[in-house]
Design a protein around this motif. Structure first.
Motif, PDB file in Angstrom:
ATOM      1  N   TYR A   1       0.840  -1.202   0.000  1.00 18.26           N
ATOM      2  CA  TYR A   1       0.000   0.000   0.000  1.00 18.26           C
ATOM      3  C   TYR A   1       0.875   1.252   0.000  1.00 18.26           C
ATOM      4  O   TYR A   1       0.577   2.230  -0.688  1.00 18.26           O
TER       5      TYR A   1
ATOM      6  N   VAL B   1     -19.140   0.992  -2.975  1.00 22.44           N
ATOM      7  CA  VAL B   1     -17.981   1.501  -2.228  1.00 22.44           C
ATOM      8  C   VAL B   1     -16.849   0.480  -2.283  1.00 22.44           C
ATOM      9  O   VAL B   1     -15.695   0.821  -2.541  1.00 22.44           O
TER      10      VAL B   1
ATOM     11  N   ALA C   1     -17.292  -0.173   7.651  1.00 22.80           N
ATOM     12  CA  ALA C   1     -16.324  -0.686   6.679  1.00 22.80           C
ATOM     13  C   ALA C   1     -16.249   0.237   5.467  1.00 22.80           C
ATOM     14  O   ALA C   1     -15.160   0.495   4.937  1.00 22.80           O
ATOM     15  N   SER C   2     -17.410   0.763   5.014  1.00 20.40           N
ATOM     16  CA  SER C   2     -17.417   1.675   3.864  1.00 20.40           C
ATOM     17  C   SER C   2     -16.590   2.917   4.157  1.00 20.40           C
ATOM     18  O   SER C   2     -15.770   3.347   3.330  1.00 20.40           O
TER      19      SER C   2
ATOM     20  N   VAL D   1     -11.260  -2.268  -3.168  1.00 20.09           N
ATOM     21  CA  VAL D   1     -11.096  -3.286  -2.122  1.00 20.09           C
ATOM     22  C   VAL D   1     -11.517  -4.644  -2.687  1.00 20.09           C
ATOM     23  O   VAL D   1     -10.743  -5.595  -2.676  1.00 20.09           O
TER      24      VAL D   1
ATOM     25  N   MET E   1     -12.937   2.037   4.023  1.00 17.63           N
ATOM     26  CA  MET E   1     -12.434   1.841   2.656  1.00 17.63           C
ATOM     27  C   MET E   1     -12.165   3.195   1.996  1.00 17.63           C
ATOM     28  O   MET E   1     -11.140   3.384   1.352  1.00 17.63           O
ATOM     29  N   ILE E   2     -13.110   4.129   2.166  1.00 22.20           N
ATOM     30  CA  ILE E   2     -12.920   5.452   1.551  1.00 22.20           C
ATOM     31  C   ILE E   2     -11.703   6.130   2.177  1.00 22.20           C
ATOM     32  O   ILE E   2     -10.898   6.751   1.477  1.00 22.20           O
ATOM     33  N   ALA E   3     -11.526   5.945   3.509  1.00 19.45           N
ATOM     34  CA  ALA E   3     -10.348   6.521   4.161  1.00 19.45           C
ATOM     35  C   ALA E   3      -9.071   5.916   3.586  1.00 19.45           C
ATOM     36  O   ALA E   3      -8.128   6.633   3.245  1.00 19.45           O
ATOM     37  N   GLY E   4      -9.047   4.591   3.466  1.00 17.36           N
ATOM     38  CA  GLY E   4      -7.853   3.933   2.937  1.00 17.36           C
ATOM     39  C   GLY E   4      -7.574   4.332   1.503  1.00 17.36           C
ATOM     40  O   GLY E   4      -6.421   4.530   1.109  1.00 17.36           O
ATOM     41  N   TYR E   5      -8.650   4.471   0.726  1.00 15.88           N
ATOM     42  CA  TYR E   5      -8.531   4.854  -0.689  1.00 15.88           C
ATOM     43  C   TYR E   5      -7.995   6.277  -0.805  1.00 15.88           C
ATOM     44  O   TYR E   5      -7.159   6.579  -1.663  1.00 15.88           O
ATOM     45  N   ALA E   6      -8.438   7.162   0.115  1.00 15.54           N
ATOM     46  CA  ALA E   6      -8.086   8.583   0.010  1.00 15.54           C
ATOM     47  C   ALA E   6      -6.784   8.907   0.724  1.00 15.54           C
ATOM     48  O   ALA E   6      -6.034   9.776   0.277  1.00 15.54           O
ATOM     49  N   LEU E   7      -6.458   8.163   1.810  1.00 17.43           N
ATOM     50  CA  LEU E   7      -5.314   8.542   2.641  1.00 17.43           C
ATOM     51  C   LEU E   7      -3.983   8.362   1.925  1.00 17.43           C
ATOM     52  O   LEU E   7      -3.021   9.066   2.227  1.00 17.43           O
ATOM     53  N   ILE E   8      -3.899   7.411   0.987  1.00 16.38           N
ATOM     54  CA  ILE E   8      -2.636   7.159   0.291  1.00 16.38           C
ATOM     55  C   ILE E   8      -2.154   8.408  -0.425  1.00 16.38           C
ATOM     56  O   ILE E   8      -0.974   8.571  -0.733  1.00 16.38           O
TER      57      ILE E   8
ATOM     58  N   THR F   1      -8.607  -4.363   4.735  1.00 11.18           N
ATOM     59  CA  THR F   1      -9.576  -3.432   4.149  1.00 11.18           C
ATOM     60  C   THR F   1      -8.961  -2.077   3.841  1.00 11.18           C
ATOM     61  O   THR F   1      -9.140  -1.538   2.751  1.00 11.18           O
ATOM     62  N   ILE F   2      -8.206  -1.517   4.790  1.00  8.26           N
ATOM     63  CA  ILE F   2      -7.695  -0.152   4.588  1.00  8.26           C
ATOM     64  C   ILE F   2      -6.621  -0.111   3.505  1.00  8.26           C
ATOM     65  O   ILE F   2      -6.431   0.914   2.848  1.00  8.26           O
ATOM     66  N   THR F   3      -5.915  -1.225   3.305  1.00  8.18           N
ATOM     67  CA  THR F   3      -4.917  -1.260   2.232  1.00  8.18           C
ATOM     68  C   THR F   3      -5.561  -1.609   0.892  1.00  8.18           C
ATOM     69  O   THR F   3      -4.865  -1.767  -0.102  1.00  8.18           O
ATOM     70  N   THR F   4      -6.898  -1.746   0.850  1.00 10.70           N
ATOM     71  CA  THR F   4      -7.682  -2.074  -0.345  1.00 10.70           C
ATOM     72  C   THR F   4      -7.314  -3.440  -0.931  1.00 10.70           C
ATOM     73  O   THR F   4      -7.554  -3.668  -2.113  1.00 10.70           O
TER      74      THR F   4
END
Lengths: 278, 278, 278, 278
Positions: free
Chosen positions: B228, D198, C220-221, D204, C224-231, C200-203
């Motif tokens: 990641y 999502v 969980a949703s 994910v 996922m959005i946090a993991g998708y956006a935080l990178i 989940t957070i690493t997608t």
């Protein structure tokens, strides 16, 4: 701008309604947009809840949700008529993007009387949420979107090269996997294999279709690494384009009164081309 | 450039055919490329449809798709012969990248007479789609691709360090998981475990193989976070390289006529090295 | 540098062996590194093949792979002794990173005589692949790695803030999901739930553990959005730091002989601080 | 700063305790923070271990973990009282973010006496880990976080446009898939379909819900490519904003003493606006 200033007393109700409905600068206009935003969110929530089996099967819930749905539809229909009434060229509005979306927001309820089940289309109201960008300082947002669009247009050829390469890779690898893996692994046709290739290269990876043979796994591995690494290209392109946009911003838009040269530093006092005072 | 100018009346049909088939500057050349693009897309669609069980099993559909396939093959064969005829050094074209791809686009249909099932290879025609970049302002695209390639070449050592690290990590973690998890969790051999490591580090995550033991899950967690986070490295490298390329663009390519210094600002009127007028 | 120049005839075999084994500047040194690279790849391949059930169960294959494994081990042991012999301070080499890795590359075969199954650890030889960076212009690569390391060190505090936030989020959401979902959905303990949060957070998203309750799905949703956006955060940080490094490169390292000012443009002829000739 | 300097002998125990507990500049304050960090990690580990069925069911382990939990709770309660005692305005601390978190860190153990099972909430102590940033050069970290926050605020409108687009897409595609796929593929309600959207757009991809119909697969493919490509937008925005922040850093903060102009190069000796010596 206060109301009396913008719309004199004898300006007629149309001008005043237009300002409230289409603008977000006056307190009334802002309030209208906030109420609209809440109504849209509420109507989407109602449609969502109705689709949940436990709630949709319950007669009491179902009745309340039907009432809510028709109330929202009535309010949106009233708003649509108001917009039609206070706009100068109604047909132009009707055929505009938001005009079509506003009409689509009303239709699901009456249509569901004819075709049961079609009320799910009411979620198309979500598109109307984009309209409420106005509430949060519209002008600012639009200039941001413009900047983003300019960067995307400037970087488009590089991004098109990237997308084209990815699509050709998806079609060829998808077809190859259909030949290599065959039906028992879930690769039942080339379209299905291409779907698998999309799922894999975008790193989604459902796992409903997965390679079983050593050769298939090797090709899939290469494709995953490609998908993992290729996203680097459009990211880098957009970063570079946006950085260029950002760099341009502080530049002075003043032209030299003597020689007409442009592109001076934002705090320059003398022209860097002829030395005259700016 | 208009046709009479570029190819005088006595220029022979070869020159004219060459301009239509290989260039996209004239209206005829552009039309040829658009027709070719549609033919390629059509032939790929036909191959895809034939592979779908519901359609491939239907005799009528099957017949029509066979007819379409042979028509496309005939047209591509005619185009190949035309290219051979109007090019000055045919062997050079035959052995070039696009020469080989153009030949491969014809072969699947005749070969499928000998080996049934091999018609799926016809999707290799997708590579020919890259040729049609010419239709959308070729020169522009090529310069973009060059810019991208230069950035990739400049950033290559850093990206190679990144890829090497990822590959070594995949092999070592894959083997460790084979020892830790064993066969019951799906890690049946080191190559399979390495495949799992690729699926995990690229964040695809099919889930067909997943760790079961606490230690395996802990190592997998570390690997996911690494995968990641590591993508950050090539993205940053390419962004920085492309930003450098973008920055170079507006620079003046003019050299000072007095001292030959280069790298003047795009609107400079005086040399920054010797002060003489540019 | 030719061999006689670098190591005079009376320089002794140690100096010559050192140059071949530890350097990659001479043709002999380059050849040594390429052979070593192939041997490492071959030994990793042998270990991988042996782990495949179909191959490992076959007596003939098994014999050949055992012979190959012992041959590789013998060659690596010979190389290790050579390195020990020609280096000036053997203990310093033995205790260095590569000294330990070189020793670990020999041990698996003899240890597997005592503990059957431990030969899988031979893949640790993959770390030795990093040594062969030397073959591809070592100096260049090292400077690139230095540049990358400098950017990572400069951006480290921002990246640490990011990692800390992600880790705290993983622990808290993981534990919350254990309470919300419970055992029937696969969240059997907090460590397992934390593992799910990482997946989940690493997608990655294996799908072996997935939320079942509406509240669990909602949380969980969001994750996922946090993991998708935080990178986005570490990517932006590294891009900016690398862009700064790139920008520095073309700057002149010359200091003004009159006033000692630095940071002149790469083609400056006059000091921008005192106006004297550089 | 040594202890006697900062807090004179007659400063009272409160001032000295405040310096140890709330600051990390003195050796004692640093030691306090490191011990606190270890206690927090230990208490989180204890809660995690207790939730593992094999450990939680074992009477001996259970006893030790209960003892550890109450010891940690006692220590945190003592620390909370100390903080209350040595701070000047206790209520301000109690109602601050960290005051609430510190209280929440104590409550789970006593509450679990009333409601068994609630001890899992003790992992909320993980938030306290953020406090220990102080140990690793607090001031530096805070300025980094400020820089990051400034870039996020500057890029926020663009990122908001991006998030809004993604959310609208999720709601509309989710609802469309509910209509297209129906219950047999797992799309049992619109909220469930939105959850699937999502899972898909963030790449994910659990695979617990996956499209079965050709149309559903086609829409899902488009959504995956959108999710894969859209992350480019916020990444580029933040990179550009951070690059701007980085660029600003070396700029001179000095204003010209003659004319007050700002924005001089970091090594400028003469004002670029009026030519006077800086």
């Amino acid at each position: 701008m206060t109301d009396p200033d913008a719309t004199p007393v004898n300006a007629g109700w149309r001008e005043r309604a237009h300002e409230v409905i289409f603008e977000a600068d006056t307190p009334a206009g802002k309030a209208f947009d906030v109420v609209l935003l809440l109504l849209i969110l509420g109507s989407i929530l109602a449609v969502m809840l109705e689709s949940v089996p436990e709630i949709g099967a319950n007669a009491t819930w179902r009745l309340w949700l039907r009432v809510a749905e028709w109330t929202f539809t009535g309010l949106f229909a009233f708003e649509y008529v108001l917009r039609l009434a206070c706009v100068r060229r109604p047909w132009r509005y009707v055929l505009s993007f938001y005009g079509v979306v506003d009409l689509l927001a009303i239709l699901p309820a009456p249509i569901s009387l004819l075709f049961p089940g079609s009320q799910s289309f009411a979620v198309i109201r979500a598109i109307r949420l984009l309209r409420t960008f106005r509430v949060f300082k519209l002008a600012h947002f639009l200039s941001e979107a413009t900047q983003l669009r300019r960067a995307l247009v400037a970087g488009w050829p590089k991004i098109a090269v990237f997308l084209m390469t990815v699509l050709v890779m998806i079609v060829i690898v998808g077809s190859a996997m259909y030949v290599i893996e065959g039906e028992e692994a879930g690769f039942t046709s080339i379209p299905t294999s291409v779907y698998w290739a999309v799922v894999t290269i975008t790193t989604v990876g459902y796992g409903d279709i997965a390679p079983q043979t050593p050769l298939g796994k090797a090709i899939a591995s290469l494709m995953m690494i490609a998908g993992y690494a290729l996203i680097v290209v459009p990211t880098g392109v957009l970063s570079a384009e946006l950085a260029r946009g950002v760099r341009k911003t502080p530049v002075n838009t003043q032209a030299c009164p003597s020689c007409g040269a442009e592109g001076h530093a934002s705090d320059a006092k003398f022209c860097h081309a002829c030395g005259d005072k700016l």
